[in-house]
Design a protein around this motif. Structure first.
Motif, short mmCIF file in Angstrom:
data_model
loop_
_atom_site.label_atom_id
_atom_site.label_comp_id
_atom_site.label_asym_id
_atom_site.label_seq_id
_atom_site.Cartn_x
_atom_site.Cartn_y
_atom_site.Cartn_z
N THR A 30 -36.71 -1.32 44.63
CA THR A 30 -35.30 -0.91 44.66
C THR A 30 -34.93 -0.06 43.45
O THR A 30 -34.08 0.82 43.54
CB THR A 30 -34.39 -2.14 44.73
OG1 THR A 30 -34.76 -3.07 43.69
CG2 THR A 30 -34.51 -2.83 46.08
N ALA B 159 -33.53 3.73 43.59
CA ALA B 159 -32.27 4.12 42.95
C ALA B 159 -32.45 5.30 42.00
O ALA B 159 -31.53 6.08 41.78
CB ALA B 159 -31.67 2.93 42.21
N ASP C 294 -26.67 -2.17 40.80
CA ASP C 294 -26.08 -1.23 41.77
C ASP C 294 -25.61 -1.93 43.04
O ASP C 294 -24.54 -1.63 43.56
CB ASP C 294 -27.08 -0.13 42.14
CG ASP C 294 -27.34 0.84 41.01
OD1 ASP C 294 -26.43 1.01 40.16
OD2 ASP C 294 -28.43 1.42 40.96
N VAL C 295 -26.42 -2.85 43.54
CA VAL C 295 -26.13 -3.41 44.86
C VAL C 295 -25.00 -4.43 44.86
O VAL C 295 -24.18 -4.46 45.80
CB VAL C 295 -27.41 -4.03 45.49
CG1 VAL C 295 -27.85 -5.27 44.73
CG2 VAL C 295 -27.20 -4.34 46.96
N THR D 70 -25.94 -4.64 53.33
CA THR D 70 -25.90 -3.78 52.15
C THR D 70 -27.15 -3.96 51.30
O THR D 70 -27.69 -2.99 50.75
CB THR D 70 -24.64 -4.08 51.31
OG1 THR D 70 -23.49 -3.89 52.13
CG2 THR D 70 -24.55 -3.17 50.11
N GLU E 55 -29.80 -1.93 52.91
CA GLU E 55 -29.57 -0.49 52.70
C GLU E 55 -30.05 -0.05 51.32
O GLU E 55 -30.48 1.10 51.14
CB GLU E 55 -28.08 -0.17 52.84
CG GLU E 55 -27.56 -0.26 54.27
CD GLU E 55 -26.05 -0.15 54.34
OE1 GLU E 55 -25.41 0.07 53.27
OE2 GLU E 55 -25.49 -0.29 55.44
N HIS E 56 -29.98 -0.94 50.34
CA HIS E 56 -30.42 -0.61 48.99
C HIS E 56 -31.91 -0.87 48.79
O HIS E 56 -32.42 -0.69 47.68
CB HIS E 56 -29.61 -1.42 47.97
CG HIS E 56 -28.25 -0.86 47.69
ND1 HIS E 56 -27.22 -0.91 48.61
CD2 HIS E 56 -27.75 -0.21 46.60
CE1 HIS E 56 -26.15 -0.34 48.09
NE2 HIS E 56 -26.44 0.09 46.88
#
Length: 255
Positions: free
Chosen positions: A182, A186, A41-42, A236, A239-240
């Motif tokens: 993480t 998610a 995702d990241v 970023t 943020e994840h």
């Protein structure tokens, strides 16, 4: 031919040449990135212009050793990148993120409220295989907590990557699973995250390197890692839910 036609044709040809020169080449702008499943995702959120292949870090390492067309390798542990580096198959790895382990259970109706509940046995647990970073980290954490025996008291499935663990718990095929923070973040809404003690956490470090291979996209790969470790990329990652290594712990990508 009339003069104005000659001028128009020349202008059109010049414009076409300039347009071709202005277009970015696939080799420079879109490297092929082999990355751990927990980065699925990241990484696209940081660098959208890349071709991604996600999976277990060990499996990706093996594919690269067999000549897979990767330009960048991003692993969930230093073991895989360092092995390729020692073989001369990638540049000096860069540590770009950290993580921690959590226990996840299915949202709603779970009878597992903490890792201690697994000591009673009789439950279905999803973990990573011993050759997969998440599996190796999980076994280290349980050993530190003196809970290794829960792997013999419960029905355990050994998965090849962390995404499979998350999916099994979310679908109810497992009562609990050990994943990265993480991944639990998610999958919020589908799974519930239970914290594990900080003192028992093994150091989880993500590393990336430029794969050395004939015909590889070194320019695009170096640009990728530069963006990954730049302030915007680090922001970023945070943020994840990823942690960040100290700036002085990172090394150059092309050394």
């Amino acid at each position: 031919m009339k003069r104005w036609l000659v001028v128009a044709a020349a202008a059109a040809l010049l414009a076409a040449v300039l347009a071709v020169k202005a277009l970015p080449t696939d080799r420079a702008s879109a490297p092929t990135v082999y990355a751990a499943s927990s980065l699925s995702d990241v990484l696209p959120a940081i660098i959208a212009d890349a071709h991604y292949s996600n999976g277990g870090s060990g499996a990706l390492q093996a594919q690269i050793e067999r000549g897979a067309p990767a330009d960048v390798f991003a692993s969930a542990s230093p073991r895989e990148t360092q092995a390729l580096y020692r073989q001369g198959l990638c540049t000096q790895p860069v540590t770009f993120a950290t993580n921690r382990l959590v226990l996840i259970v299915r949202t709603g109706g779970s009878t597992v409220a903490s890792v201690s509940d697994l000591k009673a046995g009789g439950r279905r647990i999803a973990i990573g295989g011993s050759a997969v970073p998440i599996g190796a980290y999980t076994r280290k954490l349980l050993a530190r907590m003196r809970l290794s025996d829960i792997l013999s008291r419960n029905k355990v499935s050994n998965e090849s990557n962390v995404s499979q663990i998350t999916a099994k718990v979310a679908l109810g095929s497992a009562d609990a699973g050990f994943v990265y923070y993480t991944d639990g973040k998610a999958a919020a809404g589908r799974v519930k995250t239970l914290d594990l003690p900080r003192w028992a956490q093994p150091p989880v470090e993500y590393q990336a390197c430029v794969v050395r291979r004939p015909g590889g996209n070194g320019e695009g790969a170096n640009a990728f890692i530069s963006k990954l470790t730049a302030p915007a990329g680090r922001s970023t990652l945070r943020e994840h839910g990823f942690g960040l290594p100290a700036a002085d712990s990172q090394t150059g990508a092309d050394r």
